[in-house]
Design a protein around this motif. Structure first.
Motif, PDB file in Angstrom:
ATOM      1  N   ILE A  78     -15.901 -70.225  -6.878  1.00 29.07           N
ATOM      2  CA  ILE A  78     -17.165 -70.060  -6.159  1.00 29.07           C
ATOM      3  C   ILE A  78     -18.243 -70.720  -7.005  1.00 29.07           C
ATOM      4  CG2 ILE A  78     -18.835 -68.420  -5.198  1.00 29.07           C
ATOM      5  CD1 ILE A  78     -16.450 -66.319  -5.458  1.00 29.07           C
ATOM      6  N   LEU A  79     -18.865 -71.782  -6.508  1.00 30.45           N
ATOM      7  CA  LEU A  79     -19.911 -72.493  -7.240  1.00 30.45           C
ATOM      8  C   LEU A  79     -21.263 -72.165  -6.612  1.00 30.45           C
ATOM      9  CD1 LEU A  79     -18.285 -76.038  -7.620  1.00 30.45           C
ATOM     10  CD2 LEU A  79     -18.001 -74.021  -9.092  1.00 30.45           C
ATOM     11  N   PRO A 120     -16.991 -74.779   2.139  1.00 26.56           N
ATOM     12  CA  PRO A 120     -16.648 -74.851   3.559  1.00 26.56           C
ATOM     13  C   PRO A 120     -16.179 -73.533   4.147  1.00 26.56           C
ATOM     14  CG  PRO A 120     -14.846 -75.712   2.243  1.00 26.56           C
ATOM     15  CD  PRO A 120     -15.942 -75.344   1.275  1.00 26.56           C
ATOM     16  N   ILE A 121     -15.875 -72.537   3.306  1.00 24.25           N
ATOM     17  CA  ILE A 121     -15.543 -71.195   3.777  1.00 24.25           C
ATOM     18  C   ILE A 121     -16.323 -70.210   2.930  1.00 24.25           C
ATOM     19  CG2 ILE A 121     -13.241 -71.807   4.639  1.00 24.25           C
ATOM     20  CD1 ILE A 121     -12.050 -70.708   2.042  1.00 24.25           C
ATOM     21  N   ASN A 122     -16.412 -68.956   3.374  1.00 28.06           N
ATOM     22  CA  ASN A 122     -17.160 -67.962   2.600  1.00 28.06           C
ATOM     23  C   ASN A 122     -16.262 -67.237   1.603  1.00 28.06           C
ATOM     24  OD1 ASN A 122     -15.881 -65.797   4.071  1.00 28.06           O
ATOM     25  ND2 ASN A 122     -17.402 -66.030   5.708  1.00 28.06           N
ATOM     26  N   ARG A 138      -9.143 -74.452  -4.630  1.00 24.29           N
ATOM     27  CA  ARG A 138     -10.034 -74.257  -3.489  1.00 24.29           C
ATOM     28  C   ARG A 138     -11.410 -73.921  -4.038  1.00 24.29           C
ATOM     29  NH1 ARG A 138      -9.894 -76.022   1.693  1.00 24.29           N
ATOM     30  NH2 ARG A 138     -10.685 -74.507   3.190  1.00 24.29           N
ATOM     31  N   PHE A 139     -12.359 -74.837  -3.854  1.00 31.72           N
ATOM     32  CA  PHE A 139     -13.736 -74.659  -4.315  1.00 31.72           C
ATOM     33  C   PHE A 139     -14.640 -74.388  -3.119  1.00 31.72           C
ATOM     34  CE2 PHE A 139     -11.808 -76.987  -7.725  1.00 31.72           C
ATOM     35  CZ  PHE A 139     -12.532 -76.694  -8.870  1.00 31.72           C
ATOM     36  N   ILE A 140     -15.584 -73.456  -3.262  1.00 34.51           N
ATOM     37  CA  ILE A 140     -16.609 -73.258  -2.239  1.00 34.51           C
ATOM     38  C   ILE A 140     -17.984 -73.297  -2.915  1.00 34.51           C
ATOM     39  CG2 ILE A 140     -15.049 -71.895  -0.802  1.00 34.51           C
ATOM     40  CD1 ILE A 140     -16.670 -69.396  -1.569  1.00 34.51           C
ATOM     41  N   ALA A 194     -23.426 -64.641   1.138  1.00 37.78           N
ATOM     42  CA  ALA A 194     -22.400 -65.529   0.589  1.00 37.78           C
ATOM     43  C   ALA A 194     -21.004 -64.990   0.877  1.00 37.78           C
ATOM     44  CB  ALA A 194     -22.600 -65.706  -0.910  1.00 37.78           C
ATOM     45  N   PHE A 195     -20.885 -63.680   0.969  1.00 35.03           N
ATOM     46  CA  PHE A 195     -19.574 -63.062   1.170  1.00 35.03           C
ATOM     47  C   PHE A 195     -19.026 -63.337   2.563  1.00 35.03           C
ATOM     48  CE2 PHE A 195     -16.655 -59.502   2.018  1.00 35.03           C
ATOM     49  CZ  PHE A 195     -15.828 -59.614   0.906  1.00 35.03           C
TER      50      PHE A 195
END
Length: 373
Positions: free
Chosen positions: A224-225, A360-362, A276-278, A350-351
């Protein structure tokens, strides 16, 4: 860090994401108590004062918040959190069904079972950032501290089981604010004369890319960035404005960084197998809160609740200073940091928010995402 010995039978016993006893209800009804499902085994946290929860308490640093009235609304009182209560990651931990994550400086034994917080006030992506505060723990050192934790875990679990468990954990990274506020914008730093805004953003994100890849190489998979907010609108910057308005120069300054981070994230999602980065759009979140302040119950958006001088932003909250009594009506707690109420709003959006907030996803979707190793 205190020595911790963790048996294989208990370490990461939460990998099954089973039911765990609920903690006391958080502020604004964040938890309902009782039994709750842990969505991930653990949450590991890297960042600066926005999410530091005490790692600077025992180092020689001017960046500390382990005194009243910090923590005035937190069950444990002043812990080192730069807030009147919860930070954003405190609320995220609760939403994930986890207990509050301990600071690295204090974590030992079973305390690390649900993750560790390595964040440090005044820390930056660059090691030189935050030097005016003397002691701080830059991102590179935070990663080394995580590696120390991981070495202990691997020694007990074995490399294969540790890697399998780690791939299900979440890694929250919120870096970059200090690289501007306590580096580029500081007159005693040379960076502003060396780089324009795009060049500096390129420098930062090149380093950031390397650091995140290092975490990936250590076994992290779900990231999570947090992007940078509208820093030209914080009380510290407002206090320097002759008009009293936001500094669009500062707001524009950080735009290339956020753009670079998004591009980096997209690239890493393609180039790092199984990762997987968001991205949390903190600027958009802040804009929504200020624009719709009344809807959220805020009446003061341009001054700190605790501080001295113009916009209560020229000198930050001093020991035993009396803060504003109506803290839930303030967006800012002090010269730099939001109130607990803002932290909780941002965490909740954000959740489970849409792509205008988190892309691209929460976080909830990331927690449930099945990583293939």
């Amino acid at each position: 860090m205190a020595n911790f010995r963790i048996s294989v039978s208990v370490l990461f016993c939460i990998v099954s994401a089973g039911l765990a006893a609920g903690q006391d209800g958080g502020p604004f009804g964040a938890s309902q108590g009782g039994m709750r499902r842990e969505m991930v085994p653990a949450l590991f946290i890297f960042g600066d004062s926005l999410i530091d929860n005490g790692n600077n308490n025992n180092i020689p640093s001017f960046a500390k918040a382990n005194y009243f009235p910090y923590g005035i609304d937190f069950n444990g009182g002043p812990t080192g959190r730069f807030s009147n209560g919860y930070t954003m990651v405190d609320e995220i931990a609760e939403l994930l069904g986890l207990p509050l994550i301990p600071a690295y400086s204090e974590a030992s034994g079973d305390q690390v079972l649900h993750g560790v917080n390595y964040a440090s006030a005044a820390a930056g992506i660059l090691d030189i950032t935050g030097g005016n505060f003397v002691g701080r723990i830059p991102f590179d050192e935070q990663i080394r501290n995580f590696q120390s934790t991981l070495d202990q875990i691997t020694a007990n679990l074995g490399a294969i089981d540790a890697a399998r468990s780690l791939a299900k954990c979440l890694f929250f990274v919120g870096m970059g604010s200090n690289d501007y506020l306590n580096n580029y914008l500081m007159p005693n730093y040379p960076t502003r004369n060396q780089y324009d805004s795009q060049q500096y953003a390129d420098l930062l994100v090149s380093q950031y890319d390397r650091q995140l890849t290092q975490l990936y190489n250590l076994g992290a998979r779900k990231f999570i960035l947090a992007g940078l907010g509208r820093m030209g609108c914080i009380p510290s910057i407002l206090a320097q404005s002759s008009s009293g308005g936001c500094s669009e120069e500062v707001n524009q300054l950080v735009l290339p960084f956020n753009a670079n981070v998004k591009a980096m994230m997209n690239r890493l999602n393609v180039n790092l197998p199984g990762a997987r980065f968001i991205y949390i759009d903190s600027a958009n979140l802040f804009e929504d809160i200020v624009t719709n302040a009344g809807t959220y119950g805020f009446s003061v958006v341009d001054r700190g609740c605790c501080g001295i001088g113009r916009n209560r932003g020229q000198v930050t909250c001093l020991p035993f200073q009396t803060p504003c009594p109506n803290r839930d009506e303030y967006v800012f707690w002090d010269a730099f940091h939001p109130t607990e109420k803002v932290n909780i709003i941002m965490a909740r959006k954000a959740f489970n928010g849409d792509i205008s907030i988190v892309y691209p996803i929460n976080i909830e979707q990331l927690a449930n995402f099945d990583i293939e190793n």
